[in-house]
Design a protein around this motif. Structure first.
Motif, PDB file in Angstrom:
ATOM      1  N   ALA A  45     -24.675 -15.759 -35.218  1.00  0.00           N
ATOM      2  CA  ALA A  45     -24.923 -17.116 -34.618  1.00  0.00           C
ATOM      3  C   ALA A  45     -25.095 -16.822 -33.272  1.00  0.00           C
ATOM      4  O   ALA A  45     -24.417 -15.813 -32.478  1.00  0.00           O
ATOM      5  CB  ALA A  45     -23.766 -17.939 -34.691  1.00  0.00           C
ATOM      6  N   GLY A  46     -26.247 -17.182 -32.409  1.00  0.00           N
ATOM      7  CA  GLY A  46     -26.503 -16.808 -31.186  1.00  0.00           C
ATOM      8  C   GLY A  46     -26.773 -18.385 -30.548  1.00  0.00           C
ATOM      9  O   GLY A  46     -27.352 -19.477 -30.850  1.00  0.00           O
ATOM     10  N   PHE A  47     -26.449 -18.310 -29.239  1.00  0.00           N
ATOM     11  CA  PHE A  47     -26.336 -19.392 -28.397  1.00  0.00           C
ATOM     12  C   PHE A  47     -26.069 -19.053 -26.893  1.00  0.00           C
ATOM     13  O   PHE A  47     -25.804 -17.946 -26.678  1.00  0.00           O
ATOM     14  CB  PHE A  47     -25.110 -20.726 -28.849  1.00  0.00           C
ATOM     15  N   THR A  48     -26.389 -19.866 -25.840  1.00  0.00           N
ATOM     16  CA  THR A  48     -26.099 -19.452 -24.375  1.00  0.00           C
ATOM     17  C   THR A  48     -24.840 -20.392 -23.909  1.00  0.00           C
ATOM     18  O   THR A  48     -24.528 -21.413 -24.575  1.00  0.00           O
ATOM     19  CB  THR A  48     -27.338 -20.023 -23.564  1.00  0.00           C
ATOM     20  N   MET A  49     -24.190 -20.002 -23.078  1.00  0.00           N
ATOM     21  CA  MET A  49     -23.240 -20.276 -22.435  1.00  0.00           C
ATOM     22  C   MET A  49     -23.157 -20.076 -20.845  1.00  0.00           C
ATOM     23  O   MET A  49     -24.023 -19.043 -20.594  1.00  0.00           O
ATOM     24  CB  MET A  49     -21.829 -20.011 -23.326  1.00  0.00           C
ATOM     25  N   ARG A  50     -22.214 -20.759 -20.212  1.00  0.00           N
ATOM     26  CA  ARG A  50     -22.258 -20.287 -18.784  1.00  0.00           C
ATOM     27  C   ARG A  50     -21.741 -19.000 -18.527  1.00  0.00           C
ATOM     28  O   ARG A  50     -20.834 -18.390 -19.353  1.00  0.00           O
ATOM     29  CB  ARG A  50     -21.098 -21.526 -18.048  1.00  0.00           C
ATOM     30  N   ASN A  51     -22.085 -18.176 -17.641  1.00  0.00           N
ATOM     31  CA  ASN A  51     -21.807 -16.853 -17.104  1.00  0.00           C
ATOM     32  C   ASN A  51     -20.559 -17.070 -16.226  1.00  0.00           C
ATOM     33  O   ASN A  51     -20.597 -16.943 -15.179  1.00  0.00           O
ATOM     34  CB  ASN A  51     -23.003 -16.143 -16.674  1.00  0.00           C
ATOM     35  N   THR A  52     -19.308 -17.190 -16.887  1.00  0.00           N
ATOM     36  CA  THR A  52     -18.128 -17.032 -15.914  1.00  0.00           C
ATOM     37  C   THR A  52     -17.382 -15.781 -16.024  1.00  0.00           C
ATOM     38  O   THR A  52     -16.199 -15.765 -15.670  1.00  0.00           O
ATOM     39  CB  THR A  52     -17.174 -18.052 -16.511  1.00  0.00           C
ATOM     40  N   PHE A  53     -18.022 -14.678 -16.412  1.00  0.00           N
ATOM     41  CA  PHE A  53     -17.410 -13.296 -16.527  1.00  0.00           C
ATOM     42  C   PHE A  53     -17.896 -12.392 -15.589  1.00  0.00           C
ATOM     43  O   PHE A  53     -17.385 -11.154 -15.646  1.00  0.00           O
ATOM     44  CB  PHE A  53     -17.905 -12.705 -17.940  1.00  0.00           C
ATOM     45  N   GLY A  54     -18.853 -12.942 -14.422  1.00  0.00           N
ATOM     46  CA  GLY A  54     -19.208 -11.903 -13.664  1.00  0.00           C
ATOM     47  C   GLY A  54     -20.181 -10.712 -13.968  1.00  0.00           C
ATOM     48  O   GLY A  54     -20.182  -9.710 -13.743  1.00  0.00           O
ATOM     49  N   LEU A  55     -20.746 -11.042 -15.391  1.00  0.00           N
ATOM     50  CA  LEU A  55     -21.705  -9.933 -15.804  1.00  0.00           C
ATOM     51  C   LEU A  55     -22.984  -9.905 -15.322  1.00  0.00           C
ATOM     52  O   LEU A  55     -23.486 -11.236 -15.079  1.00  0.00           O
ATOM     53  CB  LEU A  55     -21.672 -10.084 -17.357  1.00  0.00           C
ATOM     54  N   SER A  56     -23.882  -9.040 -15.226  1.00  0.00           N
ATOM     55  CA  SER A  56     -25.156  -8.907 -14.541  1.00  0.00           C
ATOM     56  C   SER A  56     -25.937  -7.707 -15.210  1.00  0.00           C
ATOM     57  O   SER A  56     -25.202  -6.696 -15.176  1.00  0.00           O
ATOM     58  CB  SER A  56     -24.992  -8.537 -12.907  1.00  0.00           C
ATOM     59  N   HIS A  57     -26.952  -7.817 -15.833  1.00  0.00           N
ATOM     60  CA  HIS A  57     -27.741  -6.853 -16.489  1.00  0.00           C
ATOM     61  C   HIS A  57     -27.066  -6.050 -17.403  1.00  0.00           C
ATOM     62  O   HIS A  57     -27.121  -4.792 -17.243  1.00  0.00           O
ATOM     63  CB  HIS A  57     -28.564  -6.292 -15.426  1.00  0.00           C
ATOM     64  N   GLU A  58     -26.258  -6.501 -18.151  1.00  0.00           N
ATOM     65  CA  GLU A  58     -25.418  -5.667 -19.136  1.00  0.00           C
ATOM     66  C   GLU A  58     -24.913  -6.684 -20.089  1.00  0.00           C
ATOM     67  O   GLU A  58     -24.876  -8.011 -20.461  1.00  0.00           O
ATOM     68  CB  GLU A  58     -24.107  -5.277 -18.384  1.00  0.00           C
ATOM     69  N   ALA A  59     -24.366  -5.944 -21.299  1.00  0.00           N
ATOM     70  CA  ALA A  59     -24.007  -6.610 -22.522  1.00  0.00           C
ATOM     71  C   ALA A  59     -22.663  -6.154 -22.696  1.00  0.00           C
ATOM     72  O   ALA A  59     -22.325  -4.924 -22.678  1.00  0.00           O
ATOM     73  CB  ALA A  59     -24.814  -6.347 -23.656  1.00  0.00           C
ATOM     74  N   VAL A  60     -21.684  -6.829 -23.202  1.00  0.00           N
ATOM     75  CA  VAL A  60     -20.413  -6.243 -23.512  1.00  0.00           C
ATOM     76  C   VAL A  60     -20.001  -6.627 -24.980  1.00  0.00           C
ATOM     77  O   VAL A  60     -20.357  -8.055 -25.613  1.00  0.00           O
ATOM     78  CB  VAL A  60     -19.084  -6.994 -22.785  1.00  0.00           C
ATOM     79  N   LEU A  61     -19.719  -5.749 -25.733  1.00  0.00           N
ATOM     80  CA  LEU A  61     -19.490  -6.034 -27.213  1.00  0.00           C
ATOM     81  C   LEU A  61     -18.121  -5.551 -27.814  1.00  0.00           C
ATOM     82  O   LEU A  61     -17.562  -4.553 -27.613  1.00  0.00           O
ATOM     83  CB  LEU A  61     -20.518  -5.093 -28.050  1.00  0.00           C
TER      84      LEU A  61
END
Length: 429
Positions: free
Chosen positions: A204-220
């Motif tokens: 399942a894929g969707f968008t959500m607010r970036n409240t994680f401080g992430l930038s140009h990166e992915a966390v798995l």
């Protein structure tokens, strides 16, 4: 983009002008995502009259990030849209893997995992690619939005098409570029289940607010059989959230029921930690949820009569390969070029003959279906983590050969063989 903007190899010269003096062969393409507009571009350059029908009311903007790699880069260069795509490049800089408790396992270069080549391959939002393709061809071909093919009849000298909107028209050829769950393919060869190679996962894929401080990166985040991914394409944009899980049998009942999809995902991840509870809450409210099984399409042939298939409709490789968009672009180029100097039957045969090996090599990147990044057992997960720790200490390797296993031929447009008398001139491949 105007016709004079095109690079020299895609415009031709005297031969290109000659083809426009003959009556144009009419082609209907079903689908306006990636393969459809790319095919429309090249068919138009070879002198065809092209109509694209799309069931959506407009182009789909936004969307999750996709890759353009290897041979596909040469396709977009020849189309003249490579600079625009370079400007839209996401530039993912880091891929971090986490354990069950959220602790870091490894942080690696994305290219060391995807098999791409840093500084050469592209990653763009899906909508940026579809916008670029549409802009390159919208002034030269006919687009019919909010409509679709209802029936196809090949009993006459062409293909008689009835549209859902009530229209009726006849075309010399029809091409299905309508995706993994292609209705055109069903018209030709029957139910999808015959050709659907399910790989044992759903997502399942969707968008959500970036409240994680992430930038140009992915966390798995991983546990056996489950993965949660937060993918930040920029500094202030939202994040793309993905929830991927092992599922022994495809949940056909959920594929057409968004609430059933949400319920299934929520049940699978009910006891998950890290940021997953917040992701599940965002999924419930998301208006852009995309859910599907992870699967491939494997067909014994890609055409029947005057109707052919391209892209995911013919040979979806699954997102595990990262090659779906690239195969669509390359397949569109090869199909159009194969038809440029041939009758439809010979053109379709040449397209398949010269493209299938490339397609198969890329589909085979998933092996027997066991996704290396999404292990289903604790032992396999630990082995993957050991591999990632090793990768984090090594420079990125060069891209996988499958991405660039096809060298694009140069196609020369000549007078259309369906119109002109005389032997068919071969195209050098």
């Amino acid at each position: 983009m105007t016709r004079t903007d095109l690079p020299r190899e895609s415009t031709g010269s005297r031969e290109s002008r000659d083809v426009r003096t003959t009556p144009k062969r009419k082609v209907l393409i079903s689908g306006a995502s990636i393969a459809g507009p790319a095919l429309a571009f090249w068919l138009n350059r070879y002198g065809f009259a092209v109509t694209v029908v799309e069931k959506a009311g407009a182009l789909r903007g936004g969307g999750y990030p996709i890759d353009v790699r290897g041979t596909a880069l040469e396709v977009v260069r020849r189309m003249g849209i490579l600079p625009r795509l370079r400007d839209a490049h996401i530039d993912l800089r880091r891929l971090t893997f986490l354990d069950r408790d959220g602790s870091e396992v490894a942080s690696v270069s994305p290219h060391s995992v995807t098999g791409g080549v840093a500084g050469r391959d592209l990653e763009v939002r899906r909508g940026d690619l579809t916008d670029a393709l549409h802009a390159a061809v919208r002034d030269d071909v006919e687009f019919l939005f909010n409509d679709s093919i209802d029936t196809l009849d090949q009993s006459g000298h062409g293909v008689d098409v009835t549209f859902r909107g009530g229209g009726r028209r006849t075309f010399d050829m029809v091409v299905g570029a309508d995706g993994l769950h292609s209705r055109t393919r069903e018209f030709l060869f029957g139910p999808e289940e015959q050709f659907h190679r399910y790989l044992g996962y759903c997502f399942a894929g969707f968008t959500m607010r970036n409240t994680f401080g992430l930038s140009h990166e992915a966390v798995l985040w991983n546990t056996p059989g489950r993965a949660a991914v937060l993918y930040a394409v920029g500094d202030n944009d939202g994040v793309h959230a993905f929830l991927n899980f092992a599922q022994p049998e495809p949940p056909f009942d959920a594929f057409r029921n968004p609430e059933a999809q949400r319920d299934l995902v929520a049940s699978v991840f009910a006891d998950a930690g890290w940021e997953v509870p917040g992701m599940l809450g965002a999924m419930r409210d998301a208006d852009d949820l995309f859910f599907d099984g992870v699967s491939q399409i494997r067909l014994p042939r890609w055409s029947s009569g005057r109707v052919a298939l391209v892209g995911d409709a013919a040979y979806a490789p699954s997102f595990l390969t990262g090659q779906g968009s690239s195969l669509a672009l390359v397949g569109a180029y090869m199909l159009a070029g194969s038809l440029a100097a041939r009758h439809h039957a010979a053109g379709f045969a040449a397209y398949e003959h010269h493209t299938r090996e490339f397609v198969t090599a890329n589909q085979d990147l998933v092996g027997d279906g066991d996704a290396a990044l999404f292990p289903t057992t604790a032992r396999a997960l630990e082995q993957r983590n050991d591999m990632l720790r090793t990768l984090s200490e090594m420079p990125p390797a060069e891209g996988r050969p499958a991405h660039s296993a096809l060298t694009l031929p140069e196609f020369t447009p000549v007078q259309a063989p369906d119109i002109c008398q005389g032997p068919l001139g071969p195209v050098a491949l």
